[in-house]
Design an enzyme around this catalytic site. Structure first.
Site, PDB file in Angstrom:
ATOM      1  N   ASP A 234       1.642  12.551   3.983  1.00 31.46           N
ATOM      2  CA  ASP A 234       2.961  11.261   3.295  1.00 31.46           C
ATOM      3  C   ASP A 234       3.018  11.593   1.573  1.00 31.46           C
ATOM      4  O   ASP A 234       1.634  12.004   1.259  1.00 31.46           O
ATOM      5  CB  ASP A 234       1.098  10.512   3.117  1.00 31.46           C
ATOM      6  CG  ASP A 234       1.879   9.317   2.436  1.00 31.46           C
ATOM      7  OD1 ASP A 234       2.669   9.469   1.277  1.00 31.46           O
ATOM      8  OD2 ASP A 234       0.848   8.025   1.594  1.00 31.46           O
TER       9      ASP A 234
ATOM     10  N   TRP B  48      -5.282   6.650  -0.487  1.00 29.99           N
ATOM     11  CA  TRP B  48      -4.861   7.102   0.954  1.00 29.99           C
ATOM     12  C   TRP B  48      -4.657   7.527   1.994  1.00 29.99           C
ATOM     13  O   TRP B  48      -4.197   6.286   2.786  1.00 29.99           O
ATOM     14  CB  TRP B  48      -3.370   7.825  -0.246  1.00 29.99           C
ATOM     15  CG  TRP B  48      -3.227   6.956  -1.660  1.00 29.99           C
ATOM     16  CD1 TRP B  48      -2.461   7.019  -2.581  1.00 29.99           C
ATOM     17  CD2 TRP B  48      -2.247   5.384  -1.431  1.00 29.99           C
ATOM     18  NE1 TRP B  48      -2.670   5.608  -3.681  1.00 29.99           N
ATOM     19  CE2 TRP B  48      -2.216   4.477  -2.787  1.00 29.99           C
ATOM     20  CE3 TRP B  48      -1.884   4.710  -0.517  1.00 29.99           C
ATOM     21  CZ2 TRP B  48      -1.460   3.912  -3.010  1.00 29.99           C
ATOM     22  CZ3 TRP B  48      -1.233   2.928  -0.603  1.00 29.99           C
ATOM     23  CH2 TRP B  48      -1.014   2.743  -1.756  1.00 29.99           C
TER      24      TRP B  48
ATOM     25  N   LYS C  70       8.833   6.022  -6.225  1.00 24.30           N
ATOM     26  CA  LYS C  70       8.548   7.298  -6.995  1.00 24.30           C
ATOM     27  C   LYS C  70       9.087   8.036  -7.767  1.00 24.30           C
ATOM     28  O   LYS C  70       9.632   8.613  -8.611  1.00 24.30           O
ATOM     29  CB  LYS C  70       6.593   7.917  -6.407  1.00 24.30           C
ATOM     30  CG  LYS C  70       6.565   6.987  -6.301  1.00 24.30           C
ATOM     31  CD  LYS C  70       4.881   7.657  -5.724  1.00 24.30           C
ATOM     32  CE  LYS C  70       3.472   6.450  -5.307  1.00 24.30           C
ATOM     33  NZ  LYS C  70       3.068   5.275  -5.652  1.00 24.30           N
TER      34      LYS C  70
END
Lengths: 361, 361
Positions: A173, A102, A197
Site C-alpha cells: 500500500d 493502515w 497524496k
C-alpha cells in the site's frame, strides 16, 4: 496567495499543475469544452490516458509484464480488492505486516476473505517505535501474498528497505510514498496507491500488478473489483474518473520535468532530514519514531508543552503554514511533505517552529 | 470559446459552475489552497458536504427517512452494490425491467448474487420501440426489489411514469435523468446516479436509499460496498472524491438559481419536444422510439442516407456542435441534452440539421 499545505491528504498539488488545469478548465486543447466534459472514449481522452500510463511506467521503470490500472476509489477499496483478487487460487491465506493503523485496516478486511497471519512488525527500540528485525517475522511460505504498508501516514513510520518474502508475491500500500524515491518494481507482485497524496486528487487509485496474479480471484468478487477486467479494458470498463486521471497525468509530467523520481528522492530525503534534525536538536519538539524507520513523507511531532497545541496551530496557520494538526487518533502535530512540498516550505516550517519555541519554550 | 456539447457523459457542465471552479482553483475561500487540496475532514469541506446534501434534499424533496450518499465510482459499481446490499435478507431474488443495454448490465451483475426475474419491457409498437404495458409484466410479489432504468442513455427510451410494484421496493438507475424533472421520492426504495451526466464530473455516484433497506446485505459484501457503513459515516468512511463532490454542490446551487427541478423539467420537455418535432417533420432524420417513451435527455437519430454520417459529424463539429456520434454499439447520431444544455444549444442543433438536410437531402 498560496499557503504551504502540510495536509496528509488530500494533499498539496504542484502549483504548475493547478495553473495549467485552471487555464484550460473551460476550454481544453481547443475543444471548446473542459477535459471533464469530454467522453472517456474520445481520441482526446485516450491520448491523456495513454500518456499518463507511459509517463508512470517511465518514472517508476515498470516492466512490461506488469499492468498499470487507473481505478475509481481509494486505498480503502484496495483493502477489499486485494484479498478478493488474490485469495481465490490454490493459496487462501496471506501474511500482513502490521506497522500501524493502515496495516490494521488491511488486516480487518482481508480476514473477511481468507486466512490472515498478522505479523506485528512495530516494536519499541531505545524508547522509540521501530520496525522489528525481519529475521523475527514468522512468514508463511505458503501464503498467497505478503502485504505491507511501506509508509504509515498516521504513525510516520517508513520502511527504508523492501521486505524479502522468498518468492511469495509482495503487495504494498504505497498510497503515501509512491513516486517519492526509486524502487525496484520487480520485487513486488502488486502496488496500489490512492492518488490524493503523491499523484493527484482523491477518487483515483493507481494499481501496478504483475500479470500472473490476475487469475486467482474469489468467485463472488464484484465485477468492478476485478483487476483482470480493468487490465483487459485499459481501465475503461466504465466511465473512469477522467478529471483525476488527467491531473495525475499533469503531475507525472511535472515529475519528469523536475528530474524524475531519483531527483525527487534526493530532495525528499533532504527535506525530511532537515526537519528531523531541527526537531531532535530543538529540545522543544519530539518525534517518537526510531531514526531507522522515520518517514520521509509524514513527520509527526509533539510540543514539549501540549497546552500550547492550539496556539501552535493558530499561529502556524496565520503564518501561511496549513494543516499541521496530527491525525485525530493520535493528536499532536504532523507535517506531511510529499513531492509537491517545496524545500522552501520545509524551511518556512522550521523557521516558524524555531521562533515559536523561542517565544514559548 | 465554448461549444455546445452533446456528449452523453461525461457531459457538459453549466458554464457558471466551471467559471467559479476556475476562479477558485488555486485559492478556495481564501484558504491559500485548492478545494481538492483540503482535508475531507476539515470544517471547510464538511460545510461543502453538508450544503450539497441539503441542496439535493431540497431540490428532490427527499424525505427524512432516506439517506443521501456521495460515493466513489459510477453506476457500474451500483450494478453490484445494489444486489450485494439488498439480496442478503429473507428475500433473495429481484425483478429487473429490461429496456436496453444499461438494464442488461444490471441484470448480468445481479445474477451473480441471487435470483433475477428479467422482465422484457421493450417491445415494438407501430414499428417503433416502446415500453410494454405494465399490465403485461410478470412481477414477483416476493422479490427483494424491482430494478429499472428510468432512462436508457444509449437507446433513448425513457419512462414517463413510475412503475407500480405493489409494495416491493423500487430501485432506479437514474444516472441519465436524475434532477431532470420532479419525481416523488417516496415511490422509490433506492435511487442511484453516476454524476457525470446531470450532477458533476465522473468518479462520483449519488445514492438515495430508504433507511429500512440498509440491513439486508450479503455477508461477503466488501466493506466499501456497504451502504449502511457510508450512511453511518456521512459518506466519509474514507477519503471521498472531494473535488467531484464540491462541483456537484456547485451544480445544485446552479439548479436552485435556475428555478429548481420543476423549472428545469419544463425547459427539458420543451428542448426535447422541439428536437423531436423537427426530426419527425424533416423527412431526412428519424428517431426509432415511440412518442410515449421518448427520452428527454438522450435523443438518438439517423440520417436517411447513412453514407452522409461522416460529413454530418465533421460539419456539425465545425459548427461548434460537439459529440453528436451515437453510441458505438448502435451507430447513427445522438444528442444528449441534459440540464446543462441551454435551449439555444438545441436551437443551434436544429438550425444545423435543417441546413444539412437542405444541402444534402
Amino acid at each position: 496567495m498560496r499557503n504551504y499545505n502540510f495536509c496528509s491528504g488530500p494533499a498539496a498539488l504542484p502549483e504548475p499543475v493547478l495553473r495549467q488545469a485552471q487555464e484550460e478548465l473551460l476550454d481544453w486543447r481547443g475543444m471548446g469544452a473542459s477535459v471533464m466534459e469530454v467522453s472517456h472514449r474520445s481520441a482526446e481522452f485516450d491520448a491523456v490516458a495513454k500518456q499518463a500510463e507511459a509517463d508512470l511506467r517511465e518514472l517508476m521503470a515498470i516492466p512490461a509484464n506488469y499492468k498499470v490500472l487507473f481505478l475509481h476509489g481509494g486505498a480503502s477499496h484496495q483493502f477489499g480488492m486485494v484479498p478478493l483478487n488474490l485469495l481465490g487460487g490454490a493459496k487462501t491465506s496471506c501474511d500482513i505486516l502490521d506497522t500501524g493503523i493502515w496495516s490494521e485496516k488491511a488486516v480487518a478486511e482481508a480476514k473477511r476473505y481468507g486466512g490472515v497471519n498478522t505479523v506485528k512488525a512495530l516494536v519499541q527500540r531505545d524508547g522509540l517505535f521501530a520496525i522489528s528485525e525481519p529475521a523475527s517475522w514468522k512468514l508463511d511460505s505458503n501464503a498467497a501474498y505478503v502485504h505491507y504498508t511501506p509508509n504509515e501516514t498516521i504513525g510516520g513510520v517508513e520502511y527504508h528497505f523492501i521486505p524479502e518474502t522468498g518468492g511469495v508475491p509482495l503487495v504494498a500500500d504505497m498510497s503515501s510514498n509512491i513516486l517519492s524515491r526509486p524502487i525496484d518494481i520487480e520485487k513486488f507482485g502488486l502496488i496500489y496507491a490512492g492518488a490524493q497524496k503523491n499523484i493527484g486528487p482523491s477518487g483515483l487509485t493507481v494499481v501496478v500488478v504483475r500479470e500472473d496474479l490476475l487469475d486467482q480471484a474469489l468467485p463472488f468478487i464484484p465485477s468492478m473489483y476485478r483487476y483482470k477486467t480493468h487490465a483487459e479494458h485499459g481501465s475503461l470498463v466504465n466511465t473512469a474518473p477522467t478529471f483525476a486521471w488527467y491531473l495525475a497525468g499533469l503531475v507525472f509530467q511535472w515529475l519528469k520535468a523536475e528530474g524524475g523520481v531519483a531527483a525527487l528522492g534526493e530532495r525528499n530525503a533532504r527535506k525530511a532530514q532537515k526537519l528531523y534534525d531541527y526537531i531532535d536538536a530543538s529540545g522543544f519538539y519530539s518525534n517518537p519514531i526510531h531514526p531507522s524507520c522515520r518517514s520521509r513523507m509524514n513527520i509527526p511531532f509533539r510540543l514539549a508543552d501540549e497546552s500550547l497545541n492550539k496556539a501552535f496551530l493558530v499561529e502556524s496557520e496565520a503564518a501561511g503554514l496549513m494543516a499541521l494538526a496530527g491525525h485525530r487518533s493520535v493528536g499532536g502535530m504532523r507535517a506531511s511533505i510529499y513531492n509537491a512540498m517545496p524545500e522552501a516550505g520545509v524551511d518556512a516550517l522550521i523557521d516558524f517552529m524555531r521562533e515559536f519555541a523561542r517565544v514559548n519554550g
